[in-house]
Design a protein around this motif. Sequence first.
Motif, PDB file in Angstrom:
ATOM      1  N   GLY A  27       0.812  -1.210   0.000  1.00  0.00           N
ATOM      2  CA  GLY A  27       0.000   0.000   0.000  1.00  0.00           C
ATOM      3  C   GLY A  27       0.842   1.255   0.000  1.00  0.00           C
ATOM      4  N   ASN A  32      -0.756   4.281   5.315  1.00  0.00           N
ATOM      5  CA  ASN A  32      -1.993   3.500   5.164  1.00  0.00           C
ATOM      6  C   ASN A  32      -3.061   3.927   6.163  1.00  0.00           C
ATOM      7  OD1 ASN A  32      -1.235   1.902   2.989  1.00  0.00           O
ATOM      8  ND2 ASN A  32      -0.293   0.340   4.291  1.00  0.00           N
ATOM      9  N   ASN A  39      -6.728   0.235   3.932  1.00  0.00           N
ATOM     10  CA  ASN A  39      -6.790  -0.321   2.581  1.00  0.00           C
ATOM     11  C   ASN A  39      -6.958   0.789   1.552  1.00  0.00           C
ATOM     12  OD1 ASN A  39      -6.900  -3.370   3.033  1.00  0.00           O
ATOM     13  ND2 ASN A  39      -8.530  -2.639   4.388  1.00  0.00           N
ATOM     14  N   HIS A  42      -8.870   0.498  -4.851  1.00  0.00           N
ATOM     15  CA  HIS A  42      -8.508  -0.492  -5.859  1.00  0.00           C
ATOM     16  C   HIS A  42      -8.886   0.030  -7.245  1.00  0.00           C
ATOM     17  CE1 HIS A  42      -8.809  -3.931  -2.671  1.00  0.00           C
ATOM     18  NE2 HIS A  42      -7.774  -3.130  -2.485  1.00  0.00           N
ATOM     19  N   SER A 250     -12.655   0.113  -0.061  1.00  0.00           N
ATOM     20  CA  SER A 250     -12.819  -1.294  -0.430  1.00  0.00           C
ATOM     21  C   SER A 250     -13.475  -2.126   0.659  1.00  0.00           C
ATOM     22  CB  SER A 250     -11.449  -1.898  -0.755  1.00  0.00           C
ATOM     23  OG  SER A 250     -10.561  -1.741   0.345  1.00  0.00           O
ATOM     24  N   ASN A 251     -13.437  -1.670   1.896  1.00  0.00           N
ATOM     25  CA  ASN A 251     -13.986  -2.478   2.977  1.00  0.00           C
ATOM     26  C   ASN A 251     -15.274  -1.915   3.561  1.00  0.00           C
ATOM     27  OD1 ASN A 251     -12.027  -4.349   2.761  1.00  0.00           O
ATOM     28  ND2 ASN A 251     -10.807  -3.639   4.499  1.00  0.00           N
TER      29      ASN A 251
END
Length: 450
Positions: A27, A32, A39, A42, A250-251
């Motif tokens: 990352g 991060n 995350n 993407h 993304s999460n």
Amino acid sequence: MTALVVLVLAALPCLLHGRLVQEAEDGFAECNDFFLQGNPPHGFSDPTHARICQRYQGDKQFATLYSTEHKIPLYSAFLYREGASSMEGDWLLEPQLDDSKSSLDEATKGSEQIEGLGTNQALEEDYASSDYQPSPLFHRAPALLTNTVPLPQNFKEKWATDVDQLLKEKLVPQCGNGGNLHIIVGAVPSSNKMKDKVSIPEYVWLAAFCSVPEAWSLGVIKSVGDADNLEQVTLEELESRLPSGVKLFSNQCGEGAVSAEQRTSESATQTEDEGPARPGAFSRFFQLLFCITYEIVNNILCLVWFLVKQVLNLVFGRLYWIWTAATTYIFALSKVLLNIPCDVLRVLANILCGFVRILNNVFSAVCLLLRLPTRFLCDMASFPYYTVCAIPDVGIDILSGIWGVVALGFHAVFGAFGGSFSVASFAGSSFFSKLFGQSEGYENELVSLT
């Protein structure tokens, strides 16, 4: 576990020097934290994209994905901090974008020597004499050129005003005063370039996500061609208008995340309803206990995973550099060893060629001598003999000539005197003959003599 923590803490100073995130790192390394659950988004995959952990004065500021092809950031990620504001002063550069071997591990003013400065990033002089201004994607950040895009002056001011109003009226109040507010601000480059180098964005966008007290998200888009219109969209709609396959958070819980507008509407509806359903004290206690337990476990797991990643990054990163150094050394040594026989053969070939040239010159001289006429050589050899022997004859001839000249002079002198005497005698005789009447006899005598 204690030894693991000590190892990671010992390794952190080395990791914090990595401004430009390397391929071996996961990352955005220590940056991060600016992303939801650590995350990054993407779908932004391109060899020309550089991951930058933006640090200034020893403190990490935000994370940026920078396009070295378009010379603008594709997005920058922030974790909202109360009181954060832009830093005044000169624009700062990222030295390792242009010089990967640079020892400068933080943003700099560019006055230091940076090899290839401006090759992979936009410079302040690129904006000179143009209709565009260097505009930060998020103005509450240090003045870094890697966080700026070229925008018209009026658009720059309105975009900053729109973001401030959005934070003040919607984002911060709905996220517990912004303590868990993740913000990603980006730009979509167009084919139009400033000075054929820096891409001018087609539009800029902002995405926000908050996980507490309830998960919600928000997206806004502003076209560069329309400074007065700010379009508010859902996170899914924003992602659909970005490059294919992009996932910003993304999460996030897909169905659990609602927009800020929906959350505001739901809160207003509950306030107007009479007697909304309220859970009991016992239920609220268990909910609070569950949330506390969940957050503790989640944070512990995140910490363990972070430590494991850092250790793995450290180990594999060092192994990678050791392997690279060893292979580079072996390759260089092999190249030198292989060049030794080639150099020896090259020297021997040069020596042999030198002897051949010498022999060729000797043969050429011999052939030249053999081609000369024999009589000419004999004349050249006898020239000294004939020259020495001719000296006496030449001397005698010279003396004879001199003597002849002298004798001729004497003869000329005596002849002149004799002629003069004869003429004088003849004139005197003629004079006396005429004088004394003996001219006839004298003339007869002269005739007879004749």
